[in-house]
Design a protein around this motif. Structure first.
Motif, PDB file in Angstrom:
ATOM      1  N   GLN A  27      20.442   3.827   7.099  1.00 36.99           N
ATOM      2  CA  GLN A  27      18.999   3.698   7.167  1.00 36.99           C
ATOM      3  C   GLN A  27      18.559   2.429   6.457  1.00 36.99           C
ATOM      4  N   LYS A  28      17.577   1.759   7.060  1.00 36.28           N
ATOM      5  CA  LYS A  28      17.073   0.533   6.435  1.00 36.28           C
ATOM      6  C   LYS A  28      16.330   0.862   5.152  1.00 36.28           C
ATOM      7  N   PRO A  29      16.541   0.086   4.120  1.00 37.50           N
ATOM      8  CA  PRO A  29      15.745   0.282   2.904  1.00 37.50           C
ATOM      9  C   PRO A  29      14.308  -0.125   3.181  1.00 37.50           C
ATOM     10  N   LEU A  30      13.372   0.456   2.440  1.00 41.27           N
ATOM     11  CA  LEU A  30      11.969   0.096   2.615  1.00 41.27           C
ATOM     12  C   LEU A  30      11.754  -1.365   2.242  1.00 41.27           C
ATOM     13  N   LYS A  31      10.939  -2.039   3.033  1.00 39.85           N
ATOM     14  CA  LYS A  31      10.658  -3.456   2.811  1.00 39.85           C
ATOM     15  C   LYS A  31       9.406  -3.593   1.951  1.00 39.85           C
ATOM     16  N   LYS A  32       9.506  -4.385   0.905  1.00 39.83           N
ATOM     17  CA  LYS A  32       8.389  -4.576  -0.022  1.00 39.83           C
ATOM     18  C   LYS A  32       7.253  -5.342   0.637  1.00 39.83           C
ATOM     19  N   VAL A  33       6.031  -4.843   0.474  1.00 37.81           N
ATOM     20  CA  VAL A  33       4.843  -5.556   0.932  1.00 37.81           C
ATOM     21  C   VAL A  33       3.773  -5.420  -0.151  1.00 37.81           C
ATOM     22  N   ARG A  34       3.164  -6.540  -0.505  1.00 38.29           N
ATOM     23  CA  ARG A  34       2.132  -6.553  -1.549  1.00 38.29           C
ATOM     24  C   ARG A  34       0.772  -6.626  -0.874  1.00 38.29           C
ATOM     25  N   VAL A  35       0.008  -5.557  -1.049  1.00 37.72           N
ATOM     26  CA  VAL A  35      -1.277  -5.409  -0.367  1.00 37.72           C
ATOM     27  C   VAL A  35      -2.405  -5.597  -1.370  1.00 37.72           C
ATOM     28  N   GLY A  36      -3.260  -6.567  -1.115  1.00 39.40           N
ATOM     29  CA  GLY A  36      -4.359  -6.841  -2.025  1.00 39.40           C
ATOM     30  C   GLY A  36      -5.610  -6.052  -1.696  1.00 39.40           C
ATOM     31  N   VAL A  37      -6.367  -5.735  -2.727  1.00 40.22           N
ATOM     32  CA  VAL A  37      -7.663  -5.067  -2.587  1.00 40.22           C
ATOM     33  C   VAL A  37      -8.687  -5.904  -3.350  1.00 40.22           C
ATOM     34  N   PRO A  38      -9.637  -6.564  -2.643  1.00 43.65           N
ATOM     35  CA  PRO A  38     -10.602  -7.432  -3.318  1.00 43.65           C
ATOM     36  C   PRO A  38     -11.599  -6.690  -4.191  1.00 43.65           C
ATOM     37  N   SER A  39     -11.856  -5.437  -3.867  1.00 42.38           N
ATOM     38  CA  SER A  39     -12.712  -4.587  -4.696  1.00 42.38           C
ATOM     39  C   SER A  39     -12.439  -3.141  -4.302  1.00 42.38           C
ATOM     40  N   VAL A  40     -12.491  -2.249  -5.270  1.00 45.51           N
ATOM     41  CA  VAL A  40     -12.201  -0.846  -4.997  1.00 45.51           C
ATOM     42  C   VAL A  40     -13.486  -0.167  -4.542  1.00 45.51           C
ATOM     43  N   GLY A  41     -13.531   0.173  -3.270  1.00 44.42           N
ATOM     44  CA  GLY A  41     -14.703   0.821  -2.695  1.00 44.42           C
ATOM     45  C   GLY A  41     -14.311   1.509  -1.406  1.00 44.42           C
ATOM     46  N   VAL A  42     -15.241   2.208  -0.792  1.00 50.07           N
ATOM     47  CA  VAL A  42     -14.931   2.940   0.433  1.00 50.07           C
ATOM     48  C   VAL A  42     -14.592   1.976   1.572  1.00 50.07           C
ATOM     49  N   ALA A  43     -15.133   0.763   1.538  1.00 44.78           N
ATOM     50  CA  ALA A  43     -14.827  -0.213   2.580  1.00 44.78           C
ATOM     51  C   ALA A  43     -13.331  -0.512   2.642  1.00 44.78           C
ATOM     52  N   ASN A  44     -12.652  -0.457   1.489  1.00 42.08           N
ATOM     53  CA  ASN A  44     -11.209  -0.716   1.430  1.00 42.08           C
ATOM     54  C   ASN A  44     -10.391   0.565   1.366  1.00 42.08           C
ATOM     55  N   ILE A  45     -11.002   1.690   1.664  1.00 39.82           N
ATOM     56  CA  ILE A  45     -10.348   2.979   1.451  1.00 39.82           C
ATOM     57  C   ILE A  45      -9.130   3.190   2.337  1.00 39.82           C
TER      58      ILE A  45
END
Length: 333
Positions: A27-45
């Motif tokens: 099985q392939k190992p999980l690939k790292k991805v860095r996900v940014g959130v510009p502000s914590v709110g429902v728009a980025n939920i």
């Protein structure tokens, strides 16, 4: 007879365990991805929905969710390689690319911006903002863009008539408004819902003022070139997150409560109702809707009019997922 069967059963069991073990090792190992959130709110939920729903893992990703302060800082982190994917305000993408960056908008997940200018009760008209301090998340961010664009539409000069104060997310801006550190704050929901309950007034509803496609999924073209599979799998997780948000209200409200640390059931329900209707199942980049962003960027970069919206977007990912039936399958009963 039993003595003969026992070795055969042992051999079969050992063979089965070996096959299973080989399967796991392949099985392939999980690939790292860095996900940014510009502000914590429902728009980025949706980023948090995908995280809580283990959708990133489903598509082979080990997602690290990193919060930054606004699109301006987020774009710098993306350009430098510190992030792989992040919602970046369209005008910020355009301006950065004109300066030599290589960002691409892969999707606009909402047709309009859920945002408002909340003010002290004595501010009745846009001209009452003259000389006032206005809270925004960061310079170059969405709130900065909206305040400046709508202020100009209302006949104000944002550079001369307003003092824009950088103060982080909605909660910080609301705190500043309550404390009198600013006379107005631009914020999304549930921030403006809370402000209204505290007696502040809505001077304008941004969605009614400008046609602005919102909640971009943005990455670098270099990332697409080097690892298209990673970007495709991120889009799959995010789009399934939208479907999950729409189809499972109770799970989605729990994630809203946890992520935003909200305990007001009425406000959570209001937020869910607004955003569940707003998220687009098939979120193509809204090329015609980028006109407002061009107008904003043109204030400092008139050469933007020499370019086309297609130069700042890549519709191929949503197109592929749409034509393949992937998106339709997410909403199948």
């Amino acid at each position: 007879m039993s003595r003969r069967k026992f070795p055969m059963a042992l051999i079969a069991g050992t063979l089965f365990l070996t096959i299973v073990s080989m399967g796991y090792s392949q099985q392939k190992p999980l690939k790292k991805v860095r996900v940014g959130v510009p502000s914590v709110g429902v728009a980025n939920i949706i980023i948090f929905i995908a995280k809580e729903g283990k959708l990133y893992e489903k598509y082979g990703l080990d997602a690290e969710v990193i919060t930054v302060n606004g699109s301006g800082i987020g774009s710098k982190a993306l350009i430098s390689g510190g992030l792989d994917v992040i919602p970046i305000a369209t005008p910020t993408v355009i301006a950065a690319n004109l300066a030599g960056a290589d960002m691409a908008i892969l999707a606009h997940t909402m047709p309009g911006v859920i945002h408002a200018m909340m003010v002290k009760p004595d501010i009745k008209r846009p001209e009452d903002l003259k000389g006032k301090k206005v809270g925004v998340s960061s310079l170059g961010s969405l709130t900065d863009f909206l305040v400046r664009t709508i202020a100009r539409k209302k006949g104000l000069n944002p550079d001369r008539d307003l003092t824009l104060i950088v103060m982080g997310g909605d909660s910080e801006r609301l705190t500043a408004l309550r404390a009198g550190a600013v006379e107005a704050s631009a914020m999304s929901h549930p921030g403006y819902g809370r402000a209204r309950r505290l007696g502040f007034s809505m001077l304008w509803d941004s969605a009614k003022e400008i046609d602005y496609p919102w909640m971009e999924i943005t990455t670098r073209r270099e990332t697409i070139k080097k690892d298209r599979e990673l970007v495709t799998n991120y889009l799959k997780a995010h789009l399934e997150g939208i479907a999950l948000f729409k189809k499972d209200p109770e799970f989605s409200k729990r994630v809203i409560k946890k992520t935003l640390r909200m305990d007001e059931d009425e406000l959570v329900a209001e937020a869910y109702d607004i955003y569940s209707k707003a998220f687009l199942p098939t979120p193509y980049p809204n090329l015609p809707g980028m006109k407002v962003s061009f107008e904003y960027v043109a204030v400092t970069r008139a050469d933007v009019w020499k370019h086309k919206p297609e130069e700042f977007a890549d519709s191929s990912f949503v197109t592929e997922l749409d034509k393949s039936g992937f998106i339709k399958q997410l909403y199948a009963k």
